[in-house]
Every structure is written in structure tokens, then in C-alpha cells.
Motif scaffolding. Structure first.
Motif, PDB file in Angstrom:
ATOM      1  N   ASN A 194      32.791   0.189  54.150  1.00 45.37           N
ATOM      2  CA  ASN A 194      31.975   0.224  52.935  1.00 45.37           C
ATOM      3  C   ASN A 194      31.184   1.519  52.823  1.00 45.37           C
ATOM      4  N   LEU A 195      30.598   1.959  53.943  1.00 46.27           N
ATOM      5  CA  LEU A 195      29.819   3.201  53.921  1.00 46.27           C
ATOM      6  C   LEU A 195      30.709   4.387  53.597  1.00 46.27           C
ATOM      7  N   ARG A 196      31.901   4.420  54.185  1.00 49.83           N
ATOM      8  CA  ARG A 196      32.826   5.522  53.905  1.00 49.83           C
ATOM      9  C   ARG A 196      33.216   5.519  52.423  1.00 49.83           C
ATOM     10  N   PHE A 197      33.485   4.327  51.907  1.00 54.02           N
ATOM     11  CA  PHE A 197      33.853   4.188  50.497  1.00 54.02           C
ATOM     12  C   PHE A 197      32.739   4.693  49.588  1.00 54.02           C
ATOM     13  N   LEU A 198      31.498   4.290  49.875  1.00 54.05           N
ATOM     14  CA  LEU A 198      30.359   4.735  49.068  1.00 54.05           C
ATOM     15  C   LEU A 198      30.178   6.247  49.160  1.00 54.05           C
ATOM     16  N   ALA A 199      30.284   6.786  50.378  1.00 57.10           N
ATOM     17  CA  ALA A 199      30.121   8.229  50.568  1.00 57.10           C
ATOM     18  C   ALA A 199      31.206   9.003  49.827  1.00 57.10           C
ATOM     19  N   GLN A 200      32.445   8.517  49.889  1.00 56.29           N
ATOM     20  CA  GLN A 200      33.540   9.182  49.189  1.00 56.29           C
ATOM     21  C   GLN A 200      33.345   9.181  47.689  1.00 56.29           C
ATOM     22  N   ASN A 201      32.583   8.211  47.200  1.00 55.96           N
ATOM     23  CA  ASN A 201      32.321   8.126  45.766  1.00 55.96           C
ATOM     24  C   ASN A 201      30.952   8.679  45.378  1.00 55.96           C
TER      25      ASN A 201
END
Length: 393
Positions: A97-104
Motif C-alpha cells: 500500500n505504501l509503495r502504491f501511494l508513493a508511486q502515485n
């Protein structure tokens, strides 16, 4: 990154913008919300009690990082806010989830520095030890308006958003699904619309993920407007760009859009990623070798013989404020097509992943509201009743 006009609320500016938000909210026809959080469920049991228990376990141990709010006015204009949130209690995070948020584009440094504090579960901000919880204090004011003016709430595939909202700002989630449903029915007397449900079961859309629906409805709306207005005026409107939070006419295409257009040209020969095109998700993410370009996907799905050469709008998908804006935009288009009376037939029906029936938010003689909600309800009603006296004193 170019985006839609919005106000980000943090600990540094909430006092400055709170009054304006509440004043706009009091005039609203509908309010769309979206939440971004640190944990999702990984399974979807068919038994709804079991599913609710598993969702509750995830939500009670994770955190909300932002809350998007789009206020839809009677003239169909939008006011959008982004509440940057920080959970001061110990909580878990899912690395994916953190990676997904950071990528966005989510800025975790900014969240840690000036996020609005909240503590999930049971806590009363009237208690002196919780006075610093600015997010919960703000939400109680927002909820008071929604509750007393019976303003309908709009979500997209929103069961988990609503459960996170409850845990974060109302109280600890009830142990039983039936109690949660009873609370939600009472907490939002204006009702709740789910654009995911509407798109699947009312509009019979084949593809229903949020960004796809937004791009499709925005394109159709844009084409409809182009037929009705002078082309010069249309070109001028397209050149309006957001600069420093205000609209200005700028004849130059922003650099971000130039880069997006260059990327589009390179992708013309790429094969479309069918996983993304149908579900809005691809496990390869930004590393996928196939195209995730929604304009190309729409050209294919709408059978456009001559693909558009217009600049690609730069979106901020998976930002809470932008997802709330997209949800509100889609809902507005649906309301225009369906009509207000027909629309109300589909209120309080939430989409359930991998099930063909909705979760109905309705009162039952077999369920009672929880103590947490009843305590919150007293605060909403009491302070509303005291407002005229306070103003006249």
C-alpha cells in the motif's frame, strides 16, 4: 503536476480554511468522499459476516492517510478539499500500500510533518486530553452539517471507505455487520450513493473502475459541450490551467502535459494491457511493458476511428481529493442522465466485491444502534440545537 483546483487542509492552515469549507458544505446538494489508507483486505469471503469481521480486523490495525471531499453545489459546481491525516496511535502499514501511494505521488514527509492528527476508535474531543486531535474536531463539524441538512454522501465501491471513516471519526467499529449498517443508516440520513453499484447495475457499464469511468464520462461530456458551444470559446476553456491554486488563461501547454503527450506518441504502437483496461489494476504497475493509457483504451472501446490529438489531461489518480472529484463528476453525469427521482430508487446500495447483490444500508427491527454512534449523535444534535442561541448572544 497539473490537477483540479483544490484546497489541502493541514495542521498549518486548517484554521484559515475551516469556516469556508463549512459554509460551502451547508449549501451542498451532494458530497463525494474518498479515503486513502495503509491496509486493504486480501480475501473476499462470500459470507458477509465473515467478510465484515476480516475487514474490521484490517481497518482497526491500519490507518487513513488522507480524506478527499468534493462538495457538489446545486449549480453543479465543485469545491474540493484534501484532508491530510496523521494517526497518532500505533498502527500497521502494508508495504504494498505504501509503495502504491508513493508511486502515485503521496508525500509521506509532508504527512508526518503537518498531517491533521486523529486517534481512531473511542475518544471524545470534548475531553481536554483529546483537544489536539484537529482531524476529529473538523470531522464532527463536517458530519454535523451532513447529518442535520440530510446531505447525501457519494462513494465509489465505498464499503471499506465507510468502515475506515467510522473507525477513524465515529468510534470503534461494531462487532456485528448488522449494527454497523444500522449506524450508517442513522448517521447519514440523506442516504449514500455508490457509483460502482450504479455503473454495474443501473448503467450496465462493462468496465467500472473509477479512472476509466471518469475518462469516459468526461470525454462524452466534453464532446457534448463541443457540439453546443462556439469552437473559439471551447479552445479558450481548454487553455485554462490551474496556477498557484487559481485559474489563469495560459496559451502554453504545461510541461507535464507536453511530457504526457510525448509518452502517448511513443505508446501508439504498444499493445494495450488488458488487465489494466478491464480492472484498473496490473500487478506489474509502472513496469508493465503494455500501455495503460486510458485515452487509447477508450479509443478502442468506443471504436474511435480517428484517435483524439487533444492534449492528455494530467490526472492524479489515487489521490484522495482527485478520486473524490472523479466520483462526484461521474455521479453528476449519472444524475443528469437518470433524473433525481429515478436516482433515489438506487440509494443506500453499496457494491460488494465478487458478489452480485449490494449491501443495503437500511434500518432493521432486529438491530439497534451502537452506543458509540448514539454518543456521537447526541453531540451532532445538541450543538446544532444550540447554534441559534449562540449566534444571537
Amino acid at each position: 503536476m497539473a490537477s483540479i483546483p483544490h484546497v489541502e487542509l493541514t495542521s498549518e492552515n486548517v484554521d484559515e480554511h475551516e469556516r469556508g469549507l463549512i459554509e460551502k458544505l451547508e449549501q451542498a446538494r451532494h458530497v463525494a468522499i474518498d479515503l486513502e489508507f495503509t491496509g486493504h483486505n486480501r480475501t473476499f469471503p462470500k459470507n458477509m459476516e465473515q467478510r465484515y469481521e476480516e475487514l474490521s480486523a484490517v481497518i482497526q490495525s491500519n490507518a487513513v492517510v488522507s480524506l478527499g471531499l468534493t462538495i457538489i453545489q446545486p449549480d453543479s459546481s465543485f469545491d474540493t478539499y484534501d484532508l491530510l491525516l496523521f494517526n497518532e496511535a500505533v498502527h500497521q502499514v502494508h508495504p504494498s500500500n505504501l509503495r502504491f501511494l508513493a508511486q502515485n505521488g503521496f508525500n509521506f514527509n509532508r504527512q508526518y510533518r503537518c498531517g491533521l492528527l486523529y486517534r481512531p476508535g473511542d475518544c471524545n474531543t470534548d475531553d481536554v486530553k483529546y483537544k489536539h486531535l484537529l482531524a476529529r474536531k473538523l470531522w464532527i463539524k463536517i458530519h454535523r452539517v451532513l447529518f442535520n441538512k440530510k446531505i447525501p454522501l457519494v462513494v465509489h465501491n465505498g464499503l471499506m471507505d465507510l468502515m475506515y471513516l467510522y473507525q477513524s471519526f465515529i468510534g470503534a467499529l461494531p462487532s456485528k455487520l448488522q449494527t454497523f449498517v444500522e449506524d450508517m443508516f442513522d448517521a447519514f440520513p440523506g442516504g449514500i450513493y455508490d457509483t460502482k453499484y450504479l455503473s454495474l447495475y443501473v448503467f450496465n457499464e462493462n468496465v467500472t473502475f473509477l479512472a476509466y469511468l471518469f475518462c469516459k464520462y468526461e470525454r462524452l461530456h466534453r464532446n457534448k459541450r463541443a457540439l453546443a458551444i462556439d469552437s473559439d470559446a471551447d479552445i479558450s476553456a481548454k487553455r485554462q490551467r490551474v496556477v498557484g491554486g487559481e485559474l489563469s488563461n495560459n496559451n502554453l501547454i504545461p510541461k507535464a502535459e507536453e511530457e504526457a503527450n510525448d509518452k502517448m506518441l511513443k505508446q501508439q504502437q504498444e499493445e494495450i494491457c488488458n488487465n489494466y483496461a478491464t480492472r484498473g489494476y496490473c500487478q506489474d504497475g509502472v513496469n508493465c511493458k503494455r500501455s495503460h493509457n486510458l485515452e487509447r483504451i477508450l479509443d478502442r472501446d468506443l471504436k474511435v476511428s480517428a484517435p483524439s490529438t487533444d492534449p492528455i489531461p494530467v490526472r492524479s489518480d489515487h489521490s484522495a481529493y482527485y478520486d473524490a472529484y472523479m466520483t462526484g463528476f461521474i455521479f453528476n453525469r449519472m444524475r443528469e442522465q437518470l433524473g433525481e427521482d429515478s436516482l433515489t430508487e438506487h440509494i443506500n446500495k453499496l457494491n460488494l466485491m465478487r458478489l452480485d447483490i449490494p449491501l443495503r444500508i437500511t434500518s432493521s427491527v432486529y438491530a439497534k444502534p451502537s452506543r458509540n454512534w448514539l454518543d456521537t449523535k447526541k453531540r451532532l444534535q445538541y450543538e446544532h440545537a444550540q447554534a441559534p442561541e449562540t449566534q444571537s448572544s
